[in-house]
Write a protein that holds these residues in place. Structure first.
Motif, mmCIF file in Angstrom:
data_model
loop_
_atom_site.group_PDB
_atom_site.id
_atom_site.type_symbol
_atom_site.label_atom_id
_atom_site.label_comp_id
_atom_site.label_asym_id
_atom_site.label_seq_id
_atom_site.Cartn_x
_atom_site.Cartn_y
_atom_site.Cartn_z
ATOM 1 N N SER A 128 -3.504 7.981 2.864
ATOM 2 C CA SER A 128 -3.266 7.440 1.527
ATOM 3 C C SER A 128 -3.434 5.927 1.510
ATOM 4 C CB SER A 128 -1.863 7.825 1.063
ATOM 5 O OG SER A 128 -1.690 9.224 1.062
ATOM 6 N N CYS A 129 -2.927 5.250 2.543
ATOM 7 C CA CYS A 129 -3.093 3.791 2.594
ATOM 8 C C CYS A 129 -4.554 3.402 2.726
ATOM 9 C CB CYS A 129 -2.276 3.218 3.760
ATOM 10 S SG CYS A 129 -0.490 3.372 3.549
ATOM 11 N N PRO A 138 -11.727 3.011 -1.738
ATOM 12 C CA PRO A 138 -11.813 4.339 -2.355
ATOM 13 C C PRO A 138 -12.688 5.320 -1.607
ATOM 14 C CG PRO A 138 -12.118 2.597 -3.992
ATOM 15 C CD PRO A 138 -12.147 1.941 -2.660
ATOM 16 N N PRO A 192 -2.589 9.101 -3.449
ATOM 17 C CA PRO A 192 -3.557 9.213 -4.556
ATOM 18 C C PRO A 192 -3.769 10.671 -4.952
ATOM 19 C CG PRO A 192 -4.399 7.803 -2.789
ATOM 20 C CD PRO A 192 -3.181 8.485 -2.261
ATOM 21 N N LEU A 218 0.832 -1.212 0.000
ATOM 22 C CA LEU A 218 0.000 0.000 0.000
ATOM 23 C C LEU A 218 0.862 1.255 0.000
ATOM 24 C CD1 LEU A 218 -2.790 -1.017 2.564
ATOM 25 C CD2 LEU A 218 -3.001 -0.876 0.079
ATOM 26 N N LEU A 252 2.215 2.448 -3.397
ATOM 27 C CA LEU A 252 1.286 3.100 -4.325
ATOM 28 C C LEU A 252 1.331 4.615 -4.227
ATOM 29 C CD1 LEU A 252 -1.787 0.727 -3.923
ATOM 30 C CD2 LEU A 252 -0.074 0.726 -5.745
ATOM 31 N N HIS A 263 -6.155 3.813 -0.754
ATOM 32 C CA HIS A 263 -5.838 2.699 -1.656
ATOM 33 C C HIS A 263 -6.582 1.427 -1.243
ATOM 34 C CE1 HIS A 263 -2.929 4.809 -4.009
ATOM 35 N NE2 HIS A 263 -2.160 5.093 -2.967
ATOM 36 N N TRP A 264 -6.771 1.260 0.068
ATOM 37 C CA TRP A 264 -7.472 0.068 0.557
ATOM 38 C C TRP A 264 -8.950 0.116 0.202
ATOM 39 C CZ3 TRP A 264 -10.038 -0.230 5.811
ATOM 40 C CH2 TRP A 264 -10.545 -1.509 6.043
#
Length: 899
Positions: free
Chosen positions: A571-572, A578, A545, A539, A542, A575-576
């Motif tokens: 952010s994690c 939306p 976002p 994560l 990535l 990503h996990w």
């Protein structure tokens, strides 16, 4: 006859909880509301066999009444002692205890409808530690055979006993000091006092034997009042008295030092005098308080060997009522309040009123160790001898606990809750410790088990520290070694085994919050965090976002490190799932937890993810709107228990999205101060997922007197975005009360799932949100972003053309201006040259004039020089003529004289 004897014994063994005990004026305790059943303190029935042995295996006790009732009991054995009367012996058992309390003793009598518990005045072990003698405030003497597990009462009575010590030279003989200043010699074999000596009119406070043979032998030091007197036990007479009347100070303590013939005395000015028991002269004068202060000034914190905090975890941890502790310590007698001597390694411990333990070397009398006590005062202490450690057992000044401290290690401490402990007595083989309390009990402790309990706690603390060594934030390119991961997983598993849910819930039920020092570790254990490092690493790779970048820039924080940690966890989460990227309240929801673990992003993320899956499972059903179903549950419960408040809200057009959602969306961080917030989340983490609903409702109910007096809607909305004074214990109790009383039809457990921890090696998707709408919203956003990118590209093209035109125009203007500037510079240079030529012509004329003037001056100077030389020659000639005339005159005179 046997039944009658058993009934009589059962009747005299009645007792109740110590909370029902009152003190009387004779050193006794009156037990009120006594039941007719034969119950002990723990409510367990007591019966006796023909041997008189107590059958309660958990807490052996003894109780005696007057001698007439004693004769009705069937004895274990009969021993013919003094005065032709028989002494009965009864059995007892040691109870099993992991902590070490192996025996509890009390003396309880029945008088009418009440039970009277007699307090213990003095007790001690004999030299071989197999006999324990206790004297109560009525003068009854009880003897306990620790090897054969038998106890009996002596016929002799000693009133007003204050201290008892065994005579080292003679077994079964004890010296007893009384409050009337008498020294008595008690013989257990004869069950009588064989000798008596009136030492003083003051109470005898201490009796001490020398550590090695003296001349004459059989001396004992007796401290009575403010005097220290040496007694010869052979003739039982006072021989010497330490003289310090001229010092104008009063005596506090006096005793022989171990393995020495020197006498230790401490006075009210905190001065320590060392005396010779042979010459009775002062050998050494020490000032421990001044030595401590001097060492602290010179070395600072490095002089502190260990620092102990005992009571801080649970006292006022949750706020609410704060009690002001007025200074009730008596400083008139100095700072030193107690002492103890180590039997082997030559250490003397002094406990002070300003919360220090000072350990002096009895050979050099230098201050060897300093221990600081942050929140307690040790009012009485003894050494627990150990070959490699310095262990001290002490009674705290709050009369609530007993502590065991390792003076060489900071975190090596063990606290035992006790009921009004009064004094400590340790056996001569250092295996048993007797604690006498003001409730009339003697608790016998096993020193070995106390030491084992201390070591178990040290091992647990080491595991806790290993788990709490938070490493640096996980980086993208950092690869953790498998061996390190396996070792940390092993430590985490051990911690989970130690911190089981049942024991933690028991702590929470008693105190309503967890200890501050271990709170975060307890949270991780209760939430069953999996520590999925590999998945979390993916994560992190990535990055941030696009939809999180712009809101993250608008977050205003002074601490950039904390801000980066917050953005990393957000952010994690994005990503996990939306939906967390689009939720505007996510940053303020997760911020308190990120702040709690600023350097451990993995734990912060997994705690937030676990709470979102469980406690916030219904909060994203109608995203981006407020969760009306979740808020409806709160409104229904509030309507049931506070209908007037709901009517007030309706009249002010205030809904649950105003008085509940601000608290839920900020994780209650806006309405509670930090300490209160931690206590609230202690309960939320440990209890079912719907507890936040009842906490929000309880907060509204407790604050309704303030809320109904708010004038308008904006003021009400502001009220739920700022902290207000709250009794956190009352709030938590109110929330639990609502949770238990809530009807099944309104209870949130019907709509919310049970707690589901995150499994190992995977982060399951969170799906309780409008996925189709969110996908359509993301498509619309992407379409708008594409159009925006096209518009931005066209705008950039037009801006480039405009820049080129402006550059061309600027170049033409720049050339024209350059020509003008060149002409102006040429004219400036021409004028400058003309002015320079005129200045040079003027300077030439001036030079010619200067030369002409110089030539005329040269002629004048030559004429003056010539005249000067002529004058010099004339003067020289005049001098020569004068000399010639003088020589002629001299010759004439000489010729005249010859003639």
């Amino acid at each position: 006859m046997e039944n009658q004897e058993n009934n009589t014994q059962n009747a005299i063994h009645r007792a109740t909880n110590s909370s029902n005990i009152e003190n009387d004026d004779n050193g006794e305790q009156q037990i009120l509301n006594a039941e007719t059943s034969s119950d002990l303190r723990n409510g367990e029935n007591i019966s006796e066999e023909a041997s008189g042995e107590v059958l309660d295996p958990m807490e052996p006790k003894f109780a005696t009444t007057d001698r007439a009732n004693d004769l009705l009991a069937s004895p274990t054995s009969s021993v013919l002692l003094g005065y032709g009367k028989r002494v009965r012996k009864y059995g007892f058992r040691f109870k099993k205890s992991d902590i070490g309390n192996i025996l509890t003793i009390h003396h309880t009598l029945e008088q009418g409808a009440h039970l009277i518990r007699i307090r213990i005045a003095a007790c001690c072990f004999n030299e071989h530690s197999n006999i324990f003698v206790a004297i109560d405030c009525r003068g009854n003497i009880f003897v306990f055979d620790m090897e054969n597990k038998r106890h009996w009462q002596l016929i002799e009575v000693i009133l007003k006993a204050s201290v008892i010590m065994p005579w080292i030279k003679r077994p079964n003989q004890f010296l007893v000091g009384t409050k009337r200043g008498q020294l008595l010699l008690l013989d257990l074999e004869k069950s009588a006092v064989t000798k008596a000596l009136a030492v003083s009119s003051d109470a005898i406070r201490a009796i001490s034997f020398p550590g090695q043979p003296l001349h004459p032998k059989h001396l004992v030091l007796v401290q009575t009042g403010y005097d220290a007197i040496l007694i010869n036990l052979e003739n039982f007479a006072a021989t010497h008295r330490l003289s310090f009347d001229e010092l104008n100070i009063s005596l506090k303590f006096a005793c022989f030092l171990p393995h020495s013939d020197q006498i230790f005395t401490c006075f009210t000015n905190d001065a320590v005098y060392i005396w010779s028991s042979v010459t009775l002269n002062t050998l050494r004068v020490i000032h421990p308080i001044k030595a401590r202060d001097r060492k602290l000034r010179m070395q600072g914190e490095a002089a502190i060997t260990a620092e102990f905090t005992i009571c801080q975890d649970y006292e006022n941890a949750g706020g609410g009522e704060y009690f002001v502790k007025c200074q009730d310590a008596d400083y008139a007698n100095g700072l030193i309040i107690s002492y103890c001597c180590h039997p082997d390694n030559g250490l003397l411990c002094l406990s002070t009123l300003d919360k220090y333990l000072l350990l002096l070397n009895t050979y050099t009398f230098e201050l060897q160790y300093i221990c600081r006590l942050v929140d307690i005062i040790i009012r009485e202490c003894v050494f627990l001898p150990h070959s490699k450690e310095i262990l001290i057992c002490g009674l705290t000044s709050d009369a609530k606990s007993m502590v065991v401290l390792n003076c060489l290690q900071k975190d090596s401490k063990f606290r035992i809750n006790a009921t009004k402990p009064k004094s400590l007595t340790i056996s001569y083989d250092y295996k048993l410790l007797a604690v006498v309390n003001n409730c009339g009990e003697i608790n016998m402790w096993s020193v070995c088990k106390l030491y084992n309990a201390l070591k178990r706690q040290e091992e647990c603390l080491q595991l806790v520290k290993a788990a709490f060594k938070q490493s640096k934030p996980v980086g993208i390119c950092v690869k953790q070694k498998p061996a390190d991961t396996e070792q940390e997983d092993h430590v985490n598993n051990l911690i989970k085994g130690l911190l089981n849910r049942d024991s933690l819930l028991a702590v929470l039920c008693e105190y309503r919050w967890f200890p501050c020092k271990y709170r975060t570790l307890i949270w991780c254990a209760l939430l069953e965090l999996p520590y999925n490092r590999r998945e979390f690493q993916q994560l992190l790779k990535l990055g941030i976002p696009h939809i999180v970048k712009q809101p993250a820039k608008n977050i205003q924080m002074h601490n950039e490190t904390l801000k980066r940690a917050l953005v990393r966890v957000w952010s994690c989460l994005a990503h996990w799932c939306p939906v967390f990227a689009h939720s505007k309240f996510i940053p303020q929801l997760i911020f308190p937890f990120v702040k709690l673990f600023p350097r451990n992003a993995l734990v912060s993320f997994e705690i937030c993810a676990t709470l979102l899956v469980n406690q916030y499972q219904l909060c994203f059903e109608l995203h981006p709107l407020e969760p009306s179903n979740y808020l409806g549950l709160c409104e229904n419960i509030l309507q049931l228990y506070a209908p007037e408040l709901c009517k007030f809200y309706a009249s002010m057009h205030v809904g649950p999205e105003h008085y509940v959602w601000p608290m839920i969306s900020s994780a209650f961080s806006e309405v509670f101060i930090e300490d209160h917030w931690l206590c609230v989340w202690d309960n939320i983490v440990a209890r079912p997922a719907y507890l936040p609903i009842f906490i929000a409702v309880a907060y509204n109910i407790l604050q309704r007197e303030i809320i109904v007096r708010l004038p308008d809607k904006p003021t009400i909305l502001t009220f739920f975005h700022e902290p207000s004074p709250t009794d956190i214990r009352t709030l938590i109790n109110k929330a639990y009360d609502l949770l238990l009383k809530c009807p099944e039809t309104l209870h949130p457990k019907r709509y919310m799932k049970e707690f589901q921890p995150i499994p190992k090696h995977v982060y399951p998707k969170f799906l309780n949100y409008p996925r189709e709408w969110l996908e359509k919203h993301e498509q619309d956003v992407e379409k708008v972003q594409r159009e925006q990118r096209c518009i931005d590209a066209r705008i950039r093209q037009l801006e480039m053309e405009e820049m080129k035109l402006l550059e061309r125009l600027e170049n033409g203007l720049r050339n024209e201006e350059h020509v003008k500037q060149v002409k102006k510079m040429e004219k400036l240079y021409h004028d400058s040259l003309k002015r320079e030529e005129e200045r040079l012509a003027c300077q030439r004329k001036m030079l010619m004039l200067y030369q002409k003037e110089i030539r005329s001056r040269k002629v004048e100077v030559a004429a003056q020089v010539q005249e000067s030389e002529q004058r010099k020659r004339a003067l020289q000639m005049e001098k020569d003529l004068e000399l010639l005339m003088q020589s002629i005159e001299c010759e004439v005179c000489a010729d005249t004289q010859r003639c």
